[in-house]
Design a protein around this motif. Structure first.
Motif, mmCIF file in Angstrom:
data_model
loop_
_atom_site.group_PDB
_atom_site.id
_atom_site.type_symbol
_atom_site.label_atom_id
_atom_site.label_comp_id
_atom_site.label_asym_id
_atom_site.label_seq_id
_atom_site.Cartn_x
_atom_site.Cartn_y
_atom_site.Cartn_z
ATOM 1 N N PHE A 41 0.430 -0.913 -0.054
ATOM 2 C CA PHE A 41 -0.091 -0.151 0.075
ATOM 3 C C PHE A 41 0.467 1.229 -0.115
ATOM 4 O O PHE A 41 2.010 1.833 0.555
ATOM 5 N N ARG A 42 1.145 2.136 -1.102
ATOM 6 C CA ARG A 42 1.433 2.998 -1.072
ATOM 7 C C ARG A 42 1.297 4.811 -0.520
ATOM 8 O O ARG A 42 -0.216 4.718 -1.063
ATOM 9 N N TRP A 43 1.428 5.368 0.405
ATOM 10 C CA TRP A 43 0.399 6.779 1.376
ATOM 11 C C TRP A 43 1.305 7.535 0.601
ATOM 12 O O TRP A 43 2.625 7.744 0.794
ATOM 13 N N LEU A 44 0.576 8.188 -0.160
ATOM 14 C CA LEU A 44 1.198 9.657 -1.261
ATOM 15 C C LEU A 44 0.269 10.543 -0.966
ATOM 16 O O LEU A 44 -1.272 10.797 -1.149
ATOM 17 N N THR A 45 1.210 11.758 -0.482
ATOM 18 C CA THR A 45 0.167 13.308 -0.359
ATOM 19 C C THR A 45 1.322 14.132 -0.748
ATOM 20 O O THR A 45 2.449 14.262 -0.383
ATOM 21 N N VAL A 46 0.665 14.868 -1.100
ATOM 22 C CA VAL A 46 1.472 16.573 -1.866
ATOM 23 C C VAL A 46 0.360 17.904 -1.054
ATOM 24 O O VAL A 46 -0.618 17.426 -0.372
ATOM 25 N N SER A 47 1.191 18.454 -1.236
ATOM 26 C CA SER A 47 0.721 19.924 -0.358
ATOM 27 C C SER A 47 1.373 21.160 -1.142
ATOM 28 O O SER A 47 1.850 20.984 -1.817
ATOM 29 N N PRO A 48 0.713 22.358 -1.383
ATOM 30 C CA PRO A 48 1.022 23.906 -1.698
ATOM 31 C C PRO A 48 2.302 23.776 -1.130
ATOM 32 O O PRO A 48 2.471 23.951 0.119
ATOM 33 N N VAL A 49 3.438 23.987 -1.577
ATOM 34 C CA VAL A 49 4.474 25.029 -1.187
ATOM 35 C C VAL A 49 4.437 25.679 -0.168
ATOM 36 O O VAL A 49 3.301 27.334 -0.855
ATOM 37 N N GLY A 50 5.087 25.256 0.827
ATOM 38 C CA GLY A 50 4.356 26.674 2.356
ATOM 39 C C GLY A 50 3.096 26.685 3.004
ATOM 40 O O GLY A 50 2.937 26.587 4.191
ATOM 41 N N GLN A 51 2.607 25.362 2.613
ATOM 42 C CA GLN A 51 1.272 24.864 3.696
ATOM 43 C C GLN A 51 1.726 23.322 4.077
ATOM 44 O O GLN A 51 0.650 22.809 3.144
ATOM 45 N N PRO A 52 2.493 22.609 4.506
ATOM 46 C CA PRO A 52 2.819 21.564 4.491
ATOM 47 C C PRO A 52 2.228 21.007 5.619
ATOM 48 O O PRO A 52 1.929 19.870 5.945
ATOM 49 N N GLU A 53 1.443 21.994 6.428
ATOM 50 C CA GLU A 53 0.052 21.218 7.285
ATOM 51 C C GLU A 53 -1.586 20.705 7.313
ATOM 52 O O GLU A 53 -1.738 19.933 7.581
ATOM 53 N N VAL A 54 -1.560 20.388 5.535
ATOM 54 C CA VAL A 54 -2.563 20.265 4.794
ATOM 55 C C VAL A 54 -1.818 19.614 3.918
ATOM 56 O O VAL A 54 -1.303 20.377 2.697
ATOM 57 N N SER A 55 -2.401 18.196 3.433
ATOM 58 C CA SER A 55 -2.201 17.352 2.451
ATOM 59 C C SER A 55 -3.501 17.240 1.566
ATOM 60 O O SER A 55 -4.018 16.603 2.013
ATOM 61 N N ILE A 56 -2.796 16.749 0.553
ATOM 62 C CA ILE A 56 -3.727 15.582 0.089
ATOM 63 C C ILE A 56 -3.140 14.216 -0.324
ATOM 64 O O ILE A 56 -2.594 14.435 -1.341
ATOM 65 N N VAL A 57 -4.337 13.590 -0.382
ATOM 66 C CA VAL A 57 -3.504 12.016 -0.348
ATOM 67 C C VAL A 57 -4.207 11.861 -2.178
ATOM 68 O O VAL A 57 -5.339 11.771 -2.202
ATOM 69 N N LEU A 58 -3.232 11.409 -3.290
ATOM 70 C CA LEU A 58 -3.714 10.812 -3.957
ATOM 71 C C LEU A 58 -3.749 8.984 -3.891
ATOM 72 O O LEU A 58 -2.603 8.635 -3.799
ATOM 73 N N MET A 59 -4.229 9.002 -3.122
ATOM 74 C CA MET A 59 -5.251 7.868 -3.088
ATOM 75 C C MET A 59 -5.326 6.775 -4.378
ATOM 76 O O MET A 59 -6.324 6.898 -5.479
#
Length: 143
Positions: A41-59
């Motif tokens: 299982f791969r847990w992959l998240t991205v977020s806007p540069v400068g806003q690491p406290e909220v991520s989008i999980v690319l599930m």
């Protein structure tokens, strides 16, 4: 206190989604971990540069045992139609962001236009998810 940490988007191909969100949209990878004990299982998240406290999980859309074959097919189809999720992004200059992202290869299905709440445009990721990019009016409630 409860806070939002992640929001999830279904993606058909995690590598393609990673390339799109980092190279074209300009986001940063937050977490990219593969867990062998959970069937790789791969847990992959991205977020806007400068806003690491909220991520989008690319599930990745899962198959069995999480979803049966029919449910997996339905999720993939709904995602491709743009009916499985939307992410709303904000910026201080939607026109500049539109130009920058277009130059990196993002294909917008809606160019920036004036709306009651500000200026807004939209694009879809390679899986079909809707992404809105908005510049809110300074006097808009909640800004």
């Amino acid at each position: 206190m409860i806070r939002i940490a992640n929001a999830q988007l279904w993606v058909h191909d995690q590598e393609e989604a990673l390339e799109f969100y980092t190279k074209k949209v300009g986001m940063a990878v937050q977490i990219d971990v593969t867990v062998p004990e959970l069937g790789n299982f791969r847990w992959l998240t991205v977020s806007p540069v400068g806003q690491p406290e909220v991520s989008i999980v690319l599930m990745a859309v899962p198959g069995a045992p999480v979803f049966d074959e029919e449910t997996e097919r339905q999720v993939r189809e709904l995602t491709a139609k743009g009916a499985a999720g939307t992410v709303f992004l904000t910026t201080d200059d939607v026109d500049a962001a539109y130009e920058e992202m277009s130059a990196r290869g993002v294909e917008f299905n809606e160019k920036p236009t004036d709306q009651l709440y500000g200026r807004d445009c939209g694009f879809r990721d390679p899986s079909g998810n809707n992404i809105r990019l908005t510049q809110l009016r300074p006097d808009f409630p909640g800004k």
